[in-house]
Motif scaffolding. Structure first.
Motif, PDB file in Angstrom:
ATOM      1  N   LEU A 275       0.817  -1.219   0.000  1.00 50.93           N
ATOM      2  CA  LEU A 275       0.000   0.000   0.000  1.00 50.93           C
ATOM      3  C   LEU A 275       0.849   1.267   0.000  1.00 50.93           C
ATOM      4  CD1 LEU A 275      -3.029  -0.628   2.404  1.00 50.93           C
ATOM      5  CD2 LEU A 275      -3.030  -0.468  -0.092  1.00 50.93           C
ATOM      6  N   VAL A 276       2.072   1.140   0.473  1.00 48.56           N
ATOM      7  CA  VAL A 276       2.971   2.293   0.506  1.00 48.56           C
ATOM      8  C   VAL A 276       3.151   2.889  -0.883  1.00 48.56           C
ATOM      9  CG1 VAL A 276       5.407   2.882   0.812  1.00 48.56           C
ATOM     10  CG2 VAL A 276       4.217   1.621   2.583  1.00 48.56           C
ATOM     11  N   PHE A 277       3.097   2.036  -1.898  1.00 49.54           N
ATOM     12  CA  PHE A 277       3.326   2.499  -3.270  1.00 49.54           C
ATOM     13  C   PHE A 277       2.034   2.928  -3.968  1.00 49.54           C
ATOM     14  CE2 PHE A 277       6.521  -0.750  -2.230  1.00 49.54           C
ATOM     15  CZ  PHE A 277       7.669   0.020  -2.345  1.00 49.54           C
ATOM     16  N   ALA A 278       0.892   2.786  -3.285  1.00 47.78           N
ATOM     17  CA  ALA A 278      -0.394   3.147  -3.882  1.00 47.78           C
ATOM     18  C   ALA A 278      -0.534   4.663  -3.942  1.00 47.78           C
ATOM     19  CB  ALA A 278      -1.543   2.545  -3.086  1.00 47.78           C
TER      20      ALA A 278
ATOM     21  N   SER B 230       7.635   5.391   2.436  1.00 48.27           N
ATOM     22  CA  SER B 230       7.562   4.386   3.496  1.00 48.27           C
ATOM     23  C   SER B 230       6.345   4.500   4.397  1.00 48.27           C
ATOM     24  CB  SER B 230       8.827   4.476   4.382  1.00 48.27           C
ATOM     25  OG  SER B 230       9.990   4.262   3.625  1.00 48.27           O
ATOM     26  N   TRP B 231       5.399   5.403   4.105  1.00 46.92           N
ATOM     27  CA  TRP B 231       4.271   5.613   5.006  1.00 46.92           C
ATOM     28  C   TRP B 231       2.944   5.480   4.268  1.00 46.92           C
ATOM     29  CZ3 TRP B 231       8.862   8.057   5.266  1.00 46.92           C
ATOM     30  CH2 TRP B 231       9.512   8.101   6.505  1.00 46.92           C
ATOM     31  N   VAL B 232       1.906   5.127   5.002  1.00 47.16           N
ATOM     32  CA  VAL B 232       0.547   5.095   4.462  1.00 47.16           C
ATOM     33  C   VAL B 232      -0.359   5.897   5.400  1.00 47.16           C
ATOM     34  CG1 VAL B 232       0.769   2.864   3.304  1.00 47.16           C
ATOM     35  CG2 VAL B 232       0.042   2.931   5.680  1.00 47.16           C
ATOM     36  N   GLY B 233      -1.369   6.530   4.808  1.00 42.79           N
ATOM     37  CA  GLY B 233      -2.310   7.315   5.596  1.00 42.79           C
ATOM     38  C   GLY B 233      -2.418   8.722   5.055  1.00 42.79           C
ATOM     39  N   THR B 234      -2.557   9.672   5.952  1.00 45.66           N
ATOM     40  CA  THR B 234      -2.613  11.088   5.590  1.00 45.66           C
ATOM     41  C   THR B 234      -1.436  11.798   6.242  1.00 45.66           C
ATOM     42  OG1 THR B 234      -3.962  11.708   7.507  1.00 45.66           O
ATOM     43  CG2 THR B 234      -5.127  10.941   5.531  1.00 45.66           C
ATOM     44  N   GLU B 235      -1.245  13.056   5.913  1.00 51.19           N
ATOM     45  CA  GLU B 235      -0.161  13.813   6.523  1.00 51.19           C
ATOM     46  C   GLU B 235      -0.360  13.954   8.027  1.00 51.19           C
ATOM     47  OE1 GLU B 235       2.669  14.825   5.442  1.00 51.19           O
ATOM     48  OE2 GLU B 235       2.357  14.108   3.415  1.00 51.19           O
ATOM     49  N   ALA B 236      -1.616  13.999   8.459  1.00 48.90           N
ATOM     50  CA  ALA B 236      -1.905  14.168   9.883  1.00 48.90           C
ATOM     51  C   ALA B 236      -1.760  12.855  10.655  1.00 48.90           C
ATOM     52  CB  ALA B 236      -3.312  14.739  10.077  1.00 48.90           C
ATOM     53  N   ILE B 237      -2.290  11.772  10.085  1.00 47.35           N
ATOM     54  CA  ILE B 237      -2.245  10.467  10.746  1.00 47.35           C
ATOM     55  C   ILE B 237      -1.705   9.444   9.752  1.00 47.35           C
ATOM     56  CG2 ILE B 237      -3.560   8.670  11.903  1.00 47.35           C
ATOM     57  CD1 ILE B 237      -5.625  10.741  12.643  1.00 47.35           C
ATOM     58  N   ASN B 238      -0.574   8.858  10.069  1.00 47.65           N
ATOM     59  CA  ASN B 238       0.020   7.868   9.163  1.00 47.65           C
ATOM     60  C   ASN B 238       0.853   6.878   9.962  1.00 47.65           C
ATOM     61  OD1 ASN B 238       2.892   9.095   9.266  1.00 47.65           O
ATOM     62  ND2 ASN B 238       1.607  10.817   8.620  1.00 47.65           N
ATOM     63  N   ILE B 239       1.143   5.744   9.351  1.00 49.23           N
ATOM     64  CA  ILE B 239       1.982   4.723   9.971  1.00 49.23           C
ATOM     65  C   ILE B 239       3.034   4.257   8.974  1.00 49.23           C
ATOM     66  CG2 ILE B 239       0.180   3.908  11.544  1.00 49.23           C
ATOM     67  CD1 ILE B 239      -0.161   1.488   9.653  1.00 49.23           C
TER      68      ILE B 239
ATOM     69  N   ILE C 203      10.706  -3.458   1.341  1.00 50.37           N
ATOM     70  CA  ILE C 203      11.269  -2.385   2.147  1.00 50.37           C
ATOM     71  C   ILE C 203      12.459  -1.733   1.447  1.00 50.37           C
ATOM     72  CG2 ILE C 203      12.497  -1.897   4.306  1.00 50.37           C
ATOM     73  CD1 ILE C 203      10.676  -4.023   5.615  1.00 50.37           C
ATOM     74  N   MET C 204      13.267  -2.522   0.755  1.00 50.83           N
ATOM     75  CA  MET C 204      14.395  -1.950   0.010  1.00 50.83           C
ATOM     76  C   MET C 204      13.906  -1.079  -1.140  1.00 50.83           C
ATOM     77  SD  MET C 204      17.258  -2.557   1.401  1.00 50.83           S
ATOM     78  CE  MET C 204      18.358  -2.098   0.051  1.00 50.83           C
ATOM     79  N   LEU C 205      12.746  -1.419  -1.700  1.00 56.96           N
ATOM     80  CA  LEU C 205      12.160  -0.562  -2.739  1.00 56.96           C
ATOM     81  C   LEU C 205      11.739   0.785  -2.170  1.00 56.96           C
ATOM     82  CD1 LEU C 205       9.957  -3.145  -4.706  1.00 56.96           C
ATOM     83  CD2 LEU C 205      12.095  -2.087  -5.451  1.00 56.96           C
ATOM     84  N   GLN C 206      11.603   0.859  -0.845  1.00 57.88           N
ATOM     85  CA  GLN C 206      11.272   2.114  -0.176  1.00 57.88           C
ATOM     86  C   GLN C 206      12.530   2.873   0.236  1.00 57.88           C
ATOM     87  OE1 GLN C 206       8.755   1.062   3.173  1.00 57.88           O
ATOM     88  NE2 GLN C 206       7.594  -0.408   1.954  1.00 57.88           N
TER      89      GLN C 206
END
Length: 385
Positions: free
Chosen positions: A88-91, A103-112, A163-166
């Motif tokens: 999903l990181v690449f979506a 390397s993150w998913v979510g929004t600028e305010a809330i992400n993991i 992860i290396m792709l990130q």
């Protein structure tokens, strides 16, 4: 009454106390970083407290609802879910890029950061894989050990590739350390592991020597010069003190400035970028000195010791494998993070567990601790099955 007393003995208060101490030190260090570094306007302390509360809730859920049977049933689902999050990181829209890393998913305010959660998912999945293989293999042979080695390697390779792709070398190294630690405890013969890891170590040493002595040889093989910077900035930072070597030189000076007892809270003679995050050890070393750094390291060793005790006490291989994976994760994080700030190891993006700012890192770390506490809490019930 007896039942209540019996239940309370299954709660490992020593691990809880040690993690609390580390988290409190982290909160204090992040607060000090906010006093000495005007690099960001974000209130990292408040955010860290929120993530700490969220991680505590996750620990309670894991201990209460993820017993032996549930972990066995969910192991591969958790692993698959972790891979899905890494994809999903690449979506578009969902994936977030920061400082050149996707390397993150979510929004600028809330992400993991899914890679932080993947550490615990991989530990559980590898524990299940090793346990299943052990149950099916009545007589261990070199062939059966080789099959287990391949299965463990492939299971670890999948998340490492994503992860290396990130562009996240640090987390990839953590997953490798988890894999290696769990391989050693899996019972794979040294006749297989020694030549494999010995060969890998020899190749790594050769590459480092070529970077320093004959970089043209590597460029002729297709390597790029910028790929050498991580090694040259580590071993020869003084050659480029204003660019690639600047962070390490500042970090070493900041840690050294604390001397024996430290310079005092809020004092920082040298401004360090990211001193609330990957380089938070410069706060510990600079403000609390050698004594403060030693106290922190002792707390980590005590935590590792207590987790090893759980692995030995529970008497259930599946739980022992999980504890081994958590120990490998913590040990590598601490060794690499502290090592890179004092120039003993190359700089990689690895936080200091429970200390550095980072919501996903805090959740992932506390999730791993939850697995250990679950082993202690649920082992008696599992042994009755």
């Amino acid at each position: 009454m007896n039942k209540s007393r019996e239940s309370s003995t299954k709660i490992d208060y020593s691990i809880i106390l040690l993690v609390m101490c580390l988290c409190l030190i982290g909160i204090a260090a992040i607060y000090i970083a906010s006093l000495t570094n005007n690099q960001y306007a974000t209130d990292f302390l408040v955010r860290q407290l929120i993530w700490l509360v969220a991680g505590t809730i996750i620990i309670i859920i894991i201990v209460k609802y993820f017993d032996y049977d549930r972990l066995q049933q969910m192991a591969y689902y958790l692993y698959g879910g972790g891979l899905f999050l890494l994809l999903l990181v690449f979506a578009p829209v969902i994936g977030i890029e920061r400082k050149g890393a996707q390397s993150w998913v979510g929004t600028e305010a809330i992400n993991i950061q899914p890679s932080e959660l993947m550490k615990s998912f991989l530990i559980v999945a590898l524990a299940k894989l090793i346990w299943d293989h052990t149950k099916k293999t009545s007589i261990r042979t070199l062939k059966s050990d080789f099959h287990l080695f391949i299965k463990i390697s492939l299971m670890t390779l999948a998340p490492i590739t994503l992860i290396m792709l990130q562009s996240d070398l640090g987390t990839s190294l953590v997953l490798i350390s988890i894999m290696v630690g769990m391989m050693f405890i899996s019972g794979i013969t040294w006749r297989l592991l020694l030549p494999i890891f010995g060969g890998i170590a020899a190749i790594g040493t050769t590459l480092i020597l070529l970077v320093l002595k004959s970089p043209s040889t590597l460029t002729s093989l297709g390597f790029k010069k910028y790929q050498f910077n991580r090694i040259t900035s580590w071993l020869e930072p003084e050659k480029d003190p204003l660019d690639t070597g600047m962070q390490l030189l500042k970090s070493m000076r900041a840690v050294g400035s604390g001397e024996l007892r430290g310079s005092g809270i809020g004092y920082e003679a040298i401004e360090i970028p990211e001193n609330h995050n990957d380089f938070i050890f410069t706060i510990i070393g600079g403000d609390f000195g050698f004594v403060g750094a030693c106290v922190l390291i002792v707390l980590y060793f005590l935590l590792v010791y207590q987790i090893i005790r759980v692995a030995l006490d529970v008497g259930i291989p599946f739980y022992s494998y999980i504890c081994t994976g958590v120990v490998a994760m913590i040990f590598f994080h601490v060794l690499q993070n502290i090592g890179m700030t004092i120039g003993m190891l190359p700089i990689t993006g690895i936080p200091l567990l429970f200390i550095s700012y980072g919501g996903s890192a805090m959740l992932g770390s506390l999730m791993a601790i939850g697995l250990v506490l679950s082993a202690r809490y649920n082992a008696p019930k599992a042994m009755d099955l």
